[in-house]
Design an enzyme around this catalytic site. Structure first.
Site, PDB file in Angstrom:
ATOM      1  N   ASP A  98       0.810  15.104   9.823  1.00 35.13           N
ATOM      2  CA  ASP A  98       1.919  15.890  10.340  1.00 35.13           C
ATOM      3  C   ASP A  98       2.068  15.717  11.848  1.00 35.13           C
ATOM      4  O   ASP A  98       1.075  15.541  12.560  1.00 35.13           O
ATOM      5  CB  ASP A  98       1.673  17.372  10.014  1.00 35.13           C
ATOM      6  N   ASN A 119       4.707  13.648  13.388  1.00 35.91           N
ATOM      7  CA  ASN A 119       5.388  12.431  13.853  1.00 35.91           C
ATOM      8  C   ASN A 119       6.673  12.744  14.623  1.00 35.91           C
ATOM      9  O   ASN A 119       6.927  12.174  15.687  1.00 35.91           O
ATOM     10  CB  ASN A 119       5.719  11.524  12.667  1.00 35.91           C
ATOM     11  N   TRP A 123       5.998  14.449  18.016  1.00 34.45           N
ATOM     12  CA  TRP A 123       5.447  13.462  18.948  1.00 34.45           C
ATOM     13  C   TRP A 123       6.562  12.606  19.530  1.00 34.45           C
ATOM     14  O   TRP A 123       6.632  12.383  20.743  1.00 34.45           O
ATOM     15  CB  TRP A 123       4.426  12.585  18.230  1.00 34.45           C
ATOM     16  N   HIS A 172       7.452   8.137  13.117  1.00 32.37           N
ATOM     17  CA  HIS A 172       6.885   7.628  11.862  1.00 32.37           C
ATOM     18  C   HIS A 172       6.307   6.229  12.065  1.00 32.37           C
ATOM     19  O   HIS A 172       5.245   5.901  11.535  1.00 32.37           O
ATOM     20  CB  HIS A 172       7.959   7.603  10.769  1.00 32.37           C
ATOM     21  N   LEU A 206     -13.687   2.088  -0.532  1.00 31.47           N
ATOM     22  CA  LEU A 206     -12.931   3.319  -0.322  1.00 31.47           C
ATOM     23  C   LEU A 206     -11.705   3.292  -1.216  1.00 31.47           C
ATOM     24  O   LEU A 206     -11.049   2.250  -1.335  1.00 31.47           O
ATOM     25  CB  LEU A 206     -12.480   3.435   1.144  1.00 31.47           C
TER      26      LEU A 206
END
Length: 267
Positions: free
Chosen positions: A41, A43, A46, A58, A152
């Site tokens: 959260d 983007n 910013w 994004h 992972l």
């Protein structure tokens, strides 16, 4: 292959896992959370603070995601789930939705080979209805390419909502009951989990949200029933592997009782 020169619009160039030269603390054996979920959260905020449009925020978030995936691998996390596009995000402006659809597709296309080299298994969790066919194609290609990896598991939650995931599971169970294949008394937590989008996804141990907001926003509701919540003020484009390690440190300081309790009266 020689990587092309880096520009902001090209996002992060091809890099080795430890390109920052940073390494996590030494954690006690077996203490690292197996499954970390992240709400990426901040983007838009910013970007606006930089005098940029939301879509530029994004774009900048791609670098953060790549760095955090690398940091998760370094720390020994086995499952990382990220909220890439929610079922509620369709309510955003058409221009932003179009950008996010194309951007998710492009990130998968750009990064799948690098993630594959790192031993990352990519999976998709979400709904097909309304999701662009080209995005589904990239998600499925990435799944096939990386299905043999085990370092992972990165679950990309695209067109995902926690409530609708449970609704979809109950619909499938309801169909079985209506068809006589299942008795209502046979419905258990285990059966519901079996009908979730990714039935073998382990419960979330650590739930992290960037940007300072303190809510789950309908992310992995079933899977996060006993997750430890960590909310960090850092906006997502500024988020790095060190922030993930800070969150893991907070997780390790918690006393996880899973509903149990110890009688310890104070003097």
């Amino acid at each position: 292959m020689t990587p092309k020169p880096f520009t902001h619009r090209d996002a992060v160039p091809y890099r080795p896992l430890d390109w920052t030269g940073e390494y996590p603390p030494t954690y006690p054996k077996g203490a690292v959370p197996e499954h970390v979920a992240i709400v990426m959260d901040g983007n838009g905020r910013w970007a606006n603070r930089q005098g940029l449009t939301r879509v530029e925020g994004h774009r900048a978030g791609e670098a953060a995601l790549l760095d955090v995936v690398a940091g998760a691998i370094q720390a020994g996390v086995k499952h990382l789930s990220v909220y890439a596009f929610s079922t509620e995000n369709w309510s955003r402006s058409p221009d932003e939705v179009r950008f996010l659809m194309g951007f998710n597709r492009e990130v998968l296309h750009r990064r799948r080979d690098q993630l594959n080299e790192w031993g990352v298994r990519i999976r998709w969790s979400g709904r097909k209805p309304r999701l662009w066919g080209s995005v589904i194609k990239e998600l499925q290609h990435a799944e096939r390419l990386t299905e043999g990896n085990s370092t992972l598991t990165l679950t990309m939650c695209v067109n995902y909502g926690g409530r609708v995931e449970i609704v979809d599971a109950m619909r499938r169970i309801g169909d079985d009951i209506a068809a006589g294949r299942l008795k209502p008394s046979a419905v258990t937590e285990k059966l519901i989990r079996k009908n979730l989008y990714q039935p073998d996804m382990p419960d979330v141990d650590l739930f992290v949200r960037s940007s300072g907001e303190q809510r789950t926003s309908n992310f992995l509701l079933w899977e996060s029933a006993y997750a430890e919540m960590v909310f960090l003020d850092t906006l997502w484009p500024d988020f790095r592997r060190t922030h993930l390690w800070d969150a893991i440190g907070l997780y390790l300081s918690r006393d996880r009782r899973f509903g149990g309790a110890v009688d310890a009266p104070t003097a």
